[in-house]
Design a protein around this motif. Structure first.
Motif, PDB file in Angstrom:
ATOM      1  N   ALA A  30     116.477  79.059  -5.975  1.00 29.45           N
ATOM      2  CA  ALA A  30     116.304  80.510  -6.139  1.00 29.45           C
ATOM      3  C   ALA A  30     117.670  81.184  -6.220  1.00 29.45           C
ATOM      4  N   PRO A  31     117.858  82.108  -7.181  1.00 31.58           N
ATOM      5  CA  PRO A  31     119.155  82.777  -7.318  1.00 31.58           C
ATOM      6  C   PRO A  31     119.479  83.732  -6.167  1.00 31.58           C
ATOM      7  N   LYS A  32     118.460  84.220  -5.477  1.00 32.88           N
ATOM      8  CA  LYS A  32     118.672  85.139  -4.353  1.00 32.88           C
ATOM      9  C   LYS A  32     118.222  84.438  -3.073  1.00 32.88           C
ATOM     10  N   ALA A  33     119.075  84.504  -2.059  1.00 36.49           N
ATOM     11  CA  ALA A  33     118.705  83.932  -0.763  1.00 36.49           C
ATOM     12  C   ALA A  33     117.877  84.962   0.001  1.00 36.49           C
ATOM     13  N   TRP A  34     116.669  84.584   0.361  1.00 40.55           N
ATOM     14  CA  TRP A  34     115.806  85.452   1.154  1.00 40.55           C
ATOM     15  C   TRP A  34     116.108  85.205   2.623  1.00 40.55           C
ATOM     16  N   CYS A  35     116.276  86.263   3.373  1.00 41.54           N
ATOM     17  CA  CYS A  35     116.566  86.156   4.798  1.00 41.54           C
ATOM     18  C   CYS A  35     115.449  86.805   5.600  1.00 41.54           C
ATOM     19  N   GLY A  36     115.234  86.292   6.794  1.00 40.84           N
ATOM     20  CA  GLY A  36     114.213  86.860   7.656  1.00 40.84           C
ATOM     21  C   GLY A  36     112.820  86.451   7.226  1.00 40.84           C
ATOM     22  N   PRO A  37     111.820  86.960   7.932  1.00 42.02           N
ATOM     23  CA  PRO A  37     110.433  86.599   7.638  1.00 42.02           C
ATOM     24  C   PRO A  37     109.908  87.258   6.368  1.00 42.02           C
ATOM     25  N   VAL A  38     108.941  86.593   5.735  1.00 36.62           N
ATOM     26  CA  VAL A  38     108.231  87.132   4.571  1.00 36.62           C
ATOM     27  C   VAL A  38     106.748  86.845   4.790  1.00 36.62           C
ATOM     28  N   ILE A  39     105.923  87.870   4.618  1.00 40.28           N
ATOM     29  CA  ILE A  39     104.468  87.758   4.751  1.00 40.28           C
ATOM     30  C   ILE A  39     103.860  88.098   3.391  1.00 40.28           C
ATOM     31  N   PRO A  42     111.389  82.141   8.894  1.00 44.39           N
ATOM     32  CA  PRO A  42     112.723  81.668   8.502  1.00 44.39           C
ATOM     33  C   PRO A  42     113.099  80.285   9.031  1.00 44.39           C
ATOM     34  N   GLU A  43     112.655  79.946  10.241  1.00 48.62           N
ATOM     35  CA  GLU A  43     113.065  78.683  10.857  1.00 48.62           C
ATOM     36  C   GLU A  43     112.205  77.498  10.422  1.00 48.62           C
ATOM     37  N   ASP A  44     111.060  77.755   9.808  1.00 50.95           N
ATOM     38  CA  ASP A  44     110.140  76.683   9.433  1.00 50.95           C
ATOM     39  C   ASP A  44     110.519  76.082   8.082  1.00 50.95           C
ATOM     40  N   GLU A  45     110.216  74.810   7.921  1.00 51.15           N
ATOM     41  CA  GLU A  45     110.475  74.124   6.650  1.00 51.15           C
ATOM     42  C   GLU A  45     109.451  74.489   5.585  1.00 51.15           C
ATOM     43  N   ARG A  46     108.249  74.833   6.013  1.00 49.49           N
ATOM     44  CA  ARG A  46     107.169  75.119   5.063  1.00 49.49           C
ATOM     45  C   ARG A  46     106.454  76.412   5.458  1.00 49.49           C
ATOM     46  N   PRO A  47     105.920  77.112   4.454  1.00 51.76           N
ATOM     47  CA  PRO A  47     105.119  78.297   4.777  1.00 51.76           C
ATOM     48  C   PRO A  47     103.828  77.877   5.462  1.00 51.76           C
ATOM     49  N   ARG A  48     103.238  78.791   6.217  1.00 52.57           N
ATOM     50  CA  ARG A  48     101.959  78.485   6.861  1.00 52.57           C
ATOM     51  C   ARG A  48     101.000  79.650   6.674  1.00 52.57           C
ATOM     52  N   LYS A  78     121.723  92.274   8.597  1.00 46.65           N
ATOM     53  CA  LYS A  78     122.029  91.837   9.953  1.00 46.65           C
ATOM     54  C   LYS A  78     122.482  90.379  10.009  1.00 46.65           C
ATOM     55  N   GLY A  79     122.569  89.733   8.867  1.00 41.83           N
ATOM     56  CA  GLY A  79     123.007  88.347   8.840  1.00 41.83           C
ATOM     57  C   GLY A  79     121.977  87.364   9.358  1.00 41.83           C
ATOM     58  N   ALA A  80     120.705  87.685   9.168  1.00 46.26           N
ATOM     59  CA  ALA A  80     119.637  86.773   9.592  1.00 46.26           C
ATOM     60  C   ALA A  80     119.751  85.470   8.807  1.00 46.26           C
ATOM     61  N   PRO A  81     119.289  84.372   9.381  1.00 44.21           N
ATOM     62  CA  PRO A  81     119.376  83.094   8.663  1.00 44.21           C
ATOM     63  C   PRO A  81     118.532  83.104   7.386  1.00 44.21           C
ATOM     64  N   VAL A  82     118.967  82.297   6.426  1.00 44.17           N
ATOM     65  CA  VAL A  82     118.227  82.150   5.179  1.00 44.17           C
ATOM     66  C   VAL A  82     116.858  81.561   5.506  1.00 44.17           C
ATOM     67  N   ASN A  83     115.854  82.062   4.835  1.00 47.46           N
ATOM     68  CA  ASN A  83     114.486  81.609   5.067  1.00 47.46           C
ATOM     69  C   ASN A  83     114.325  80.189   4.514  1.00 47.46           C
ATOM     70  N   SER A  87     113.365  78.503   0.733  1.00 46.63           N
ATOM     71  CA  SER A  87     114.280  77.529   0.128  1.00 46.63           C
ATOM     72  C   SER A  87     113.548  76.236  -0.210  1.00 46.63           C
ATOM     73  N   HIS A  88     112.641  75.838   0.664  1.00 48.93           N
ATOM     74  CA  HIS A  88     111.901  74.585   0.449  1.00 48.93           C
ATOM     75  C   HIS A  88     110.982  74.667  -0.772  1.00 48.93           C
ATOM     76  N   ILE A  89     110.193  75.734  -0.903  1.00 51.49           N
ATOM     77  CA  ILE A  89     109.240  75.782  -2.027  1.00 51.49           C
ATOM     78  C   ILE A  89     109.935  76.025  -3.360  1.00 51.49           C
ATOM     79  N   THR A  90     111.201  76.467  -3.333  1.00 48.89           N
ATOM     80  CA  THR A  90     111.950  76.662  -4.576  1.00 48.89           C
ATOM     81  C   THR A  90     112.970  75.543  -4.791  1.00 48.89           C
ATOM     82  N   SER A  91     112.955  74.530  -3.939  1.00 48.63           N
ATOM     83  CA  SER A  91     113.908  73.409  -4.005  1.00 48.63           C
ATOM     84  C   SER A  91     115.356  73.911  -4.023  1.00 48.63           C
ATOM     85  N   ASP A  92     115.619  74.958  -3.255  1.00 50.52           N
ATOM     86  CA  ASP A  92     116.961  75.569  -3.149  1.00 50.52           C
ATOM     87  C   ASP A  92     117.505  76.077  -4.485  1.00 50.52           C
TER      88      ASP A  92
END
Length: 144
Positions: free
Chosen positions: A104-113, A22-28, A88-93, A97-102
Motif C-alpha cells: 500500500a502506498p499509504k501507511a495506515w496507523c491506528g485502528p480501522v473499523i 494495529p497490533e494484530d497480523e490479520r483483521p478480525r 501521534k505517531g501510532a504504530p502502522v496497522n 499491511s498484511h492484507i496488502t502484502s506491504d
C-alpha cells in the motif's frame, strides 16, 4: 387519570464489522452496536458505537462505493479511522499491511473499523465479513 407509557428507548442493533487492530497480523470480525440517529437529515441510518475503539481521538468515516476493478459495490462499505493516529505517531496497522502484502502506498496507523451498509441507499448496516476483504485490500492499495 390516564397513564401513558414512557417513550420507547431507541432500538440498539448489533452487526458484525471488520476490525483492523494495529497490533494484530490479520483483521478480525467483531460485533458493533448501533443506535438510531435522531437527526432527520441522516434518515434512519444508525450511529455505530465505536468511539471506544479509537483511543487517539475522534474517528472519521469514508464510504467505499466501488470494489475490485471499479465495480460498484451493491453493499457499500463504511470505513472508520482516526486521523489523529498518524499525527501521534501510532504504530502502522499490521493487519492492513498484511492484507496488502506491504504494497500500500499509504501507511495506515491506528485502528480501522469497517461496517457494511445494507443497501445502496446507505440507511442501515448489515453484517460485514471476510468476503469484503478483497474490496478493502483494493482500496488500501489504491489510496494515496
Amino acid at each position: 387519570m390516564i397513564a401513558t407509557p414512557p417513550p420507547a428507548e431507541p432500538q440498539i442493533v448489533t452487526v458484525t464489522a471488520i476490525y483492523f487492530k494495529p497490533e494484530d497480523e490479520r483483521p478480525r470480525v467483531i460485533s458493533v452496536d448501533c443506535r438510531p440517529s435522531h437527526k432527520p437529515s441522516q434518515g434512519i441510518c444508525p450511529v455505530p458505537l465505536i468511539q471506544s475503539l479509537f483511543p487517539d481521538g475522534p474517528c472519521e468515516g469514508i464510504i467505499l462505493t466501488q470494489g475490485l476493478n471499479g465495480e460498484p459495490l451493491r453493499f457499500p462499505l463504511h470505513l472508520w479511522y482516526s486521523p489523529a493516529s498518524l499525527k501521534k505517531g501510532a504504530p502502522v496497522n499490521r493487519a492492513i499491511s498484511h492484507i496488502t502484502s506491504d504494497a500500500a502506498p499509504k501507511a495506515w496507523c491506528g485502528p480501522v473499523i469497517v461496517l457494511k451498509f445494507s443497501g445502496s441507499r446507505r440507511q442501515g448496516y448489515a453484517d460485514a465479513g471476510t468476503n469484503d476483504l478483497p474490496a478493502l485490500s483494493a482500496y488500501f492499495l489504491a489510496y494515496k
